[in-house]
Design a protein around this motif. Structure first.
Motif, PDB file in Angstrom:
ATOM      1  N   GLY A  42     -19.115  32.756  35.551  1.00 19.49           N
ATOM      2  CA  GLY A  42     -19.846  31.879  36.129  1.00 19.49           C
ATOM      3  C   GLY A  42     -21.268  31.557  35.324  1.00 19.49           C
ATOM      4  O   GLY A  42     -21.806  32.422  34.501  1.00 19.49           O
ATOM      5  N   GLU A  43     -22.217  30.559  35.937  1.00 12.51           N
ATOM      6  CA  GLU A  43     -23.467  30.531  35.400  1.00 12.51           C
ATOM      7  C   GLU A  43     -24.555  31.021  36.375  1.00 12.51           C
ATOM      8  O   GLU A  43     -24.032  31.433  37.516  1.00 12.51           O
ATOM      9  CB  GLU A  43     -23.643  28.982  35.282  1.00 12.51           C
ATOM     10  CG  GLU A  43     -23.593  28.144  36.622  1.00 12.51           C
ATOM     11  CD  GLU A  43     -23.840  26.731  36.566  1.00 12.51           C
ATOM     12  OE1 GLU A  43     -24.600  26.445  35.459  1.00 12.51           O
ATOM     13  OE2 GLU A  43     -23.210  26.025  37.029  1.00 12.51           O
ATOM     14  N   TYR A 261     -28.713  18.186  31.114  1.00  8.62           N
ATOM     15  CA  TYR A 261     -27.454  18.597  31.181  1.00  8.62           C
ATOM     16  C   TYR A 261     -26.509  18.002  32.062  1.00  8.62           C
ATOM     17  O   TYR A 261     -25.417  18.311  32.489  1.00  8.62           O
ATOM     18  CB  TYR A 261     -27.254  20.255  31.369  1.00  8.62           C
ATOM     19  CG  TYR A 261     -27.720  20.979  30.501  1.00  8.62           C
ATOM     20  CD1 TYR A 261     -27.255  21.223  29.254  1.00  8.62           C
ATOM     21  CD2 TYR A 261     -29.238  21.420  30.405  1.00  8.62           C
ATOM     22  CE1 TYR A 261     -27.522  22.026  28.205  1.00  8.62           C
ATOM     23  CE2 TYR A 261     -29.471  22.313  29.436  1.00  8.62           C
ATOM     24  CZ  TYR A 261     -28.905  22.612  28.333  1.00  8.62           C
ATOM     25  OH  TYR A 261     -29.233  23.183  27.230  1.00  8.62           O
ATOM     26  N   GLU A 264     -22.735  17.315  30.733  1.00  6.92           N
ATOM     27  CA  GLU A 264     -22.151  18.738  30.809  1.00  6.92           C
ATOM     28  C   GLU A 264     -21.827  19.065  32.191  1.00  6.92           C
ATOM     29  O   GLU A 264     -20.522  19.760  32.733  1.00  6.92           O
ATOM     30  CB  GLU A 264     -23.145  19.893  30.517  1.00  6.92           C
ATOM     31  CG  GLU A 264     -23.152  19.912  28.796  1.00  6.92           C
ATOM     32  CD  GLU A 264     -23.890  18.954  28.155  1.00  6.92           C
ATOM     33  OE1 GLU A 264     -24.548  18.182  29.027  1.00  6.92           O
ATOM     34  OE2 GLU A 264     -24.229  18.725  26.955  1.00  6.92           O
TER      35      GLU A 264
ATOM     36  N   PHE B 276     -17.742  26.881  26.748  1.00 10.39           N
ATOM     37  CA  PHE B 276     -17.885  26.034  28.065  1.00 10.39           C
ATOM     38  C   PHE B 276     -16.613  25.005  27.808  1.00 10.39           C
ATOM     39  O   PHE B 276     -16.305  24.536  26.716  1.00 10.39           O
ATOM     40  CB  PHE B 276     -19.058  25.123  27.898  1.00 10.39           C
ATOM     41  CG  PHE B 276     -19.379  23.993  28.763  1.00 10.39           C
ATOM     42  CD1 PHE B 276     -20.058  24.466  30.156  1.00 10.39           C
ATOM     43  CD2 PHE B 276     -18.941  22.927  28.480  1.00 10.39           C
ATOM     44  CE1 PHE B 276     -19.879  23.319  31.081  1.00 10.39           C
ATOM     45  CE2 PHE B 276     -19.452  21.869  29.409  1.00 10.39           C
ATOM     46  CZ  PHE B 276     -19.654  22.111  30.588  1.00 10.39           C
ATOM     47  N   THR B 281     -21.696  27.949  31.559  1.00 11.65           N
ATOM     48  CA  THR B 281     -23.118  27.702  30.982  1.00 11.65           C
ATOM     49  C   THR B 281     -23.134  26.849  29.942  1.00 11.65           C
ATOM     50  O   THR B 281     -22.225  27.134  29.093  1.00 11.65           O
ATOM     51  CB  THR B 281     -23.758  28.808  30.912  1.00 11.65           C
ATOM     52  OG1 THR B 281     -23.693  29.695  31.913  1.00 11.65           O
ATOM     53  CG2 THR B 281     -25.139  28.602  30.313  1.00 11.65           C
ATOM     54  N   PRO B 282     -23.444  25.571  29.942  1.00 15.39           N
ATOM     55  CA  PRO B 282     -23.506  24.528  28.699  1.00 15.39           C
ATOM     56  C   PRO B 282     -24.540  24.931  27.727  1.00 15.39           C
ATOM     57  O   PRO B 282     -25.593  25.593  28.201  1.00 15.39           O
ATOM     58  CB  PRO B 282     -23.641  23.247  29.513  1.00 15.39           C
ATOM     59  CG  PRO B 282     -24.573  23.410  30.631  1.00 15.39           C
ATOM     60  CD  PRO B 282     -24.194  24.842  30.974  1.00 15.39           C
ATOM     61  N   VAL B 283     -24.515  24.381  26.702  1.00 12.86           N
ATOM     62  CA  VAL B 283     -25.470  24.614  25.592  1.00 12.86           C
ATOM     63  C   VAL B 283     -25.311  23.422  24.679  1.00 12.86           C
ATOM     64  O   VAL B 283     -24.230  22.606  24.702  1.00 12.86           O
ATOM     65  CB  VAL B 283     -25.425  25.718  24.700  1.00 12.86           C
ATOM     66  CG1 VAL B 283     -24.048  25.525  23.707  1.00 12.86           C
ATOM     67  CG2 VAL B 283     -26.512  25.930  24.125  1.00 12.86           C
TER      68      VAL B 283
END
Lengths: 287, 483
Positions: A42-43, A261, A264, B276, B281-283
């Motif tokens: 998870g984020e 973002y 994404e 990802f 979480t992206p980057v």
């Protein structure tokens, strides 16, 4: 692991959860936030505290299912648990008896404005609250807000409930009313709403506090991803905020940073829906 | 077999470290340095002269018994090598990978005076990896004393202190603000330089053997304050590191695409953004990345950028892009470990030296489109003893970049000073603590590592954690005077 003690569906996309986190509940105060992470993949998602119960060791959060993580969180049930729950983070709201104050909550922002309105009321203020949402379905906690307000104004964008208006309409009327003297204003909601509230109150010169929810990872001052531009330089929302003087925030910069973002975020939602469908198909195939 | 003569030992060439090829590794996050095979390790160990007064040991911040472990290693007694190592260092698999050996042990090695020094770091890693796999040297603890110690921060300083205090029989609780232990070893140093399996292997082992209680998700100063800890614990060690990133004050610093190395590395390392969308979480690493700064963190950020670019190009096709290191001094002054610079060069990182950014330029959407820089030249030596970079008038130029990563150092997180009456702080934001004992100005509170020194190395933080642990242990036995 932190257990989900209670879950309420406030609208199709708005969920309330009470989460067992005594280490956070012990210290939590109005205006602060937590960071939640659902599982190992998870984020870390920052959410403002909607309520807390020190005795039960519980924190209430309210969120709208707008991205992958909030959708996944919304699908969890009472008894399920999340891996990470950190807080309370940020500075609490400064609460004293200011006189008459206005609390504006837009959409899911009604959740964090509630404990602030309550604390202000308890401190002796005359609390005028304005809550608004796109439509009736997205409104919640009218009764709770009424209980802590001397006056409550309700607006919807489409007029499906309360007055057909933006929150800035009743706000301006109150500020224009010469018989009233407003000492301070709090506004929490989508960034665009807080921007318009700030520009509406600026000509009246009434201090206006906004609570920002920016892109954030650790929430403790380590990444700096949350930085916001004020008139006199950059600040970190996580440790210097989350509350700031709305008249000093560079809203153009803030709004553009919130978009960074976006691609994404869309990809993550698609990936999540795809895996969910796959799981469903697998489960059905197995029957 | 007759004992080899020193002259013969010195004839053995330094054994090279097998590495993943530069072009291949640019496309993955797997470890770059593959480690010595046993035979190579034994051969390298033969190069050690077993000095009577080993200078290498003096060069080590924790005083590892280097000749002893190397001797055992070349005699094939691995258990003894591990035992010698663990006398002073509980985390050899980590130190062997990340220590700046060239300025410590290897920098002092006598063999290195005429040729290349003994590869002490590589041998240390070999011994550390052997222990990780075989566990021949159990961590033992003394009977319980009933004393309680809180260690705040689970990075190198905190971990080292926690282990040394717990071995004396004191009950240790290790507080960590993030969701997992390890601190900078996990969020900062990338997988390809220090695999997270190695870090967690060391931590889990210590925790199991010594019964250390780890409390993640606890932010000191917010979740619980220092003064509150002091009511529950007999002693508190602060090893909270230097996590606050610095941004230079130039226009455009808040544009989209400008981030701190901490943010970039935390996304990539802690949150595993390189996986990802399997991880959430992206980057973003654009097509042209400028990393400002040239320390180890800058090298890590540059090398992670190159990998993210390659992985994203594999998915979407097209050219991966470029990564630049932008540094205001010359190559000689680069503060990063020599090996990191060498590896970065092998991976195609472009070094723009004697170059300093003056403004970041953005497009209409608030995204970075370029960076205005000025050329520098070296003038007189400054306070740090290095020649001071001075701008060359009229040399400004614009670099087309879409991502700017600021790797300009970090300072301690001020949250630890919240409700910590009497904990003195320097004007740089670091905690004031005695170098020999780690004692702060506040009773029953010790501190060590980056929170005291400002951003430094893993091993110096471990050294500080060790010295503080020794003093805490004495204090709890009543062997030293209280404050």
């Amino acid at each position: 692991m932190y257990k989900i003690l209670e879950k309420q569906t406030l609208s199709d996309v708005t969920k309330l959860m009470v989460i067992h986190a005594p280490h956070v509940a012990q210290k939590a105060r109005a205006g602060q936030f937590i960071i939640i992470r659902i599982d190992e993949n998870g984020e870390r998602v920052p959410l403002t505290i909607a309520d807390f119960d020190r005795k039960a060791g519980a924190i209430t959060i309210i969120f709208q299912e707008v991205g992958k993580s909030t959708m996944q969180l919304g699908a969890l049930k009472v008894g399920d648990a999340v891996s990470t729950f950190v807080g309370p983070l940020g500075h609490p709201t400064e609460v004293t008896d200011f006189g008459s104050v206005i609390c504006v909550g837009g959409g899911v922002g009604i959740a964090p404005i509630y404990p602030i309105a309550r604390a202000l009321k308890e401190a002796g203020n005359t609390v005028i609250s304005i809550i608004g949402a796109r439509n009736k379905d997205l409104l919640f906690w009218e009764d709770k807000m009424r209980a802590v307000s001397d006056e409550l104004h309700i607006c919807t964008d489409d007029g499906s409930y309360g007055r057909k208006a933006l929150v800035t309409d009743p706000l301006k009327e109150i500020l224009e009313d010469k018989t009233r003297s407003i000492a301070k204003i709090w506004a929490i909601g989508p960034a665009i709403m807080m921007k318009f509230v700030s520009s509406a109150t600026k000509p009246f010169n009434v201090p206006t506090i906004v609570s920002l929810n920016t892109v954030m990872i650790d929430g403790t001052g380590m990444c700096g991803g949350c930085r916001v531009l004020l008139e006199d330089g950059a600040r970190f929302v996580c440790v210097d905020g989350p509350e700031f003087d709305g008249h000093k925030v560079d809203w153009t910069n803030l709004l553009s940073r919130l978009q960074f973002y976006r691609d994404e975020e869309k990809a993550a939602v698609e990936h999540y829906k795809h895996t969910c469908n796959l799981d469903k198909a697998m489960a059905e195939g197995g029957k | 077999m007759a004992e080899m003569k020193p002259q013969d030992r010195m004839k053995i060439p330094r054994q090279p470290m097998p590495n993943q090829d530069g072009t291949v590794r640019r496309g993955n996050f797997e470890e770059v340095a593959l480690g010595y095979a046993e035979e190579t390790a034994r051969k390298e160990a033969e190069r050690c002269l077993q000095c009577k007064k080993p200078a290498c040991v003096e060069g080590c911040p924790v005083g590892v018994l280097i000749p002893d472990f190397i001797k055992a290693l070349r005699e094939g007694d691995m258990a003894k090598a591990v035992e010698a190592m663990k006398m002073k260092n509980n985390l050899p698999a980590i130190c062997g990978r990340v220590c700046p050996q060239e300025s410590q042990c290897e920098g002092r090695c006598i063999v290195g005076k005429k040729g290349e020094p003994v590869a002490i770091g590589r041998l240390e890693r070999f011994v550390g990896d052997f222990e990780l796999a075989n566990r021949t040297c159990p961590l033992e603890k003394a009977p319980a004393t009933g004393k309680k110690v809180a260690v705040v921060g689970s990075g190198p300083a905190g971990l080292t202190c926690a282990v040394d205090v717990a071995r004396e029989g004191h009950k240790v609780t290790l507080f960590e603000s993030l969701h997992g232990p390890g601190g900078v070893l996990v969020y900062g140093i990338p997988e390809f330089r220090l695999p997270k399996g190695v870090v967690l292997g060391e931590i889990n082992y210590a925790v199991q053997c010594l019964g250390i209680d780890i409390r993640t998700d606890h932010v000191i100063g917010r979740t619980i304050t220092l003064d509150e800890l002091l009511t529950d614990y007999d002693a508190v060690f602060l090893g909270t590191g230097a996590g606050l990133p610095s941004f230079i004050r130039i226009p455009g610093i808040n544009l989209n695409g400008v981030m701190s190395a901490n943010e970039f590395l935390t996304r990539v390392n802690l949150m595993k953004a390189y996986l990802f969308p399997d991880y959430d979480t992206p980057v973003k690493a654009g097509k042209k990345v400028a990393v400002v700064g040239a320390g180890n963190v800058a090298m890590d950020a540059a090398r992670c950028s190159a990998r993210i670019q390659s992985l994203q190009a594999k998915q979407s096709g097209g050219d991966p892009g470029e990564v630049h290191i932008v540094y205001r001094r010359s190559k000689e002054e680069i503060p990063a470990r020599a090996e990191e610079v060498h590896h970065a060069e092998e991976e195609g990182i472009i070094f723009d030296l004697l170059t300093n950014p003056v403004e970041i330029i953005g497009g209409s959407n608030g995204r970075v489109t370029g960076m205005r820089c000025i050329r520098m030249q070296l003038g007189e030596p400054d306070a740090s003893g290095r020649r001071k970079p001075v701008p060359i008038p009229g040399s400004e130029f614009e670099m087309a970049v879409d991502t700017v990563i600021m790797a300009l150092g970090t300072s301690p997180n001020p949250l630890v000073f919240v409700d910590a009456e009497g904990l003195e702080r320097t004007r740089h934001g670091t905690a004031v603590a005695d170098t020999a004992t780690g004692r702060t100005k506040k009773q029953r509170v010790w501190a060590g590592g980056d929170v005291v020194t400002g951003a430094a190395t893993v091993i110096s933080a471990m050294g500080a954690g060790k010295r503080a642990a020794a003093d805490i242990n004495k204090f709890l036995k009543g062997e030293t005077a209280p404050w």
